[in-house]
Design an enzyme around this catalytic site. Sequence first.
Site: not given
Length: 501
Positions: A243, A245, A272, A275-276, A304-305, A353, A403, A430
Amino acid sequence: MTDLKSKADALKDKGNQELKQNHFEKAVEFYTEAISLKPNPIYYSNRAQAQIKLENYGLAIADATSAIELDPSYLKAYYRRAVATFAILDYRKAKLDVKMVLSKVPNDPNSKKLAAEIDQIIKRIAFEKAIAVDEKESVIQELDFNAIQLENDYDGAPLEIEVTGKGQDRNLSVNITQEYLKQMIQRFKNGKKLPKKHAFAIVAAANEVFKNEHSLVEFGFDRNNSQEEALPDTVKTITICGDTHGQFYDVLNIFESFGNVGPNHVYLFNGDFVDRGSWSCEVAFLLFTLKLLYPKFFYLNRGNHETNSMNKVYGFEDECKYKYGERLFTCFSEAFNSLPYATLIGQEYLVMHGGLFSDDKKTLQDIRNIKRVPNRQPPNEGVEMELLWTDPQVMPGRSPSKRGVGIQFGPDITYRFCRSNNLKAIIRSHEVRMGGYEEEHDGKLITVFSAPNYCDTQGNLGAVVNLTSDEKKEYRIDFKTFKEVPHPDIKPMAYTNSGGF
């Protein structure tokens, strides 16, 4: 009894101190000790907050629920459960809990903000359903590049864009050069954007490349293996990144620290990348541009993002709209739908991921068989969802996810999958790992996370995994870690209303 409560309160206070210092796992330990001495709604609610910070939303929901069961009037627990259910996109349940808080404290600012964000997203989803295009239609195919004018103030490198044919027969050619890449990076460092014509062209061209790749990409060093695409003899290293991000400056640092993409160095970014972080557009453009410049030396897996539902909540959609407009986000969404789900390296290392499956009968062939559709998001269950969402656990077997989405799988599951598919190991991402990476499940599973000091709060290292090959074409694995680098003073999720949750 009083002495027991005093000890529990002291442990709670220690947990609070760790929480304030962003030592979330340590905070969970202290709250857990306090709960074991004397269950208390405050202890459960505080542990829920620590779990939220760790993105263990399923565990946070369970803790907040325990707090509510002990004290149905404890409003902070309702709010924290609302935050956790909102995070896993269960807007209906989140709305019920935040409504409960506002019925007792109508002017609570955090609850009012969360309620407004929930309502906004629910309305947006309803509107998008009403105007949704057919799954077979392509927004990218409808782009008219001749009608998109270059901004007058653009002072960067030129980009050759050639379009021939129309509709399904249209062919788009984008000539990316090293000089364009260099100037693009400098442009982003200077706080500038790409012209929209270039932005649309890069996303559209990258989408065509992704569409021509398989759902399971397969490559390796061995030129005699007919099951995979052989890398050129010039390639010495394959670097796998987890990730990132939207942490643009840390992504640049990866290349500066471990080498650039090119004929001797292959990179795989394992999902990923948006995002963030507040430079998600810049990271996506950089990675897409590298894919166009080095299609056989640079690879991307979906995370997943890279999905609409996550982008609505965690920043990329709003950032994209703010910087370039809604239409470009729709094009990014289509390109994300074209991304491969996993990569098989040397027929020995499977890189995805999230993780493994809820069914032991699933094999590599099930990944190969995934059908990607331009305007269809990943389903809420099945192979695609599990490749993006599942996590490992220490105990054998399977269990519900911490989660709140997907499952967790134990070392026995990993061992059986590797044995039946002739794999040496699974490499996945992840999850934050404080040391940047972790070897798990007796070495059969590796987690790598490449966003150091995640969200400017976690204090973790970033890491990459390097694969090299000897004369016998046998793979050697090596890990490299790195710290965060300075970046402009822009907070994570700066362009979205949900940045405070």
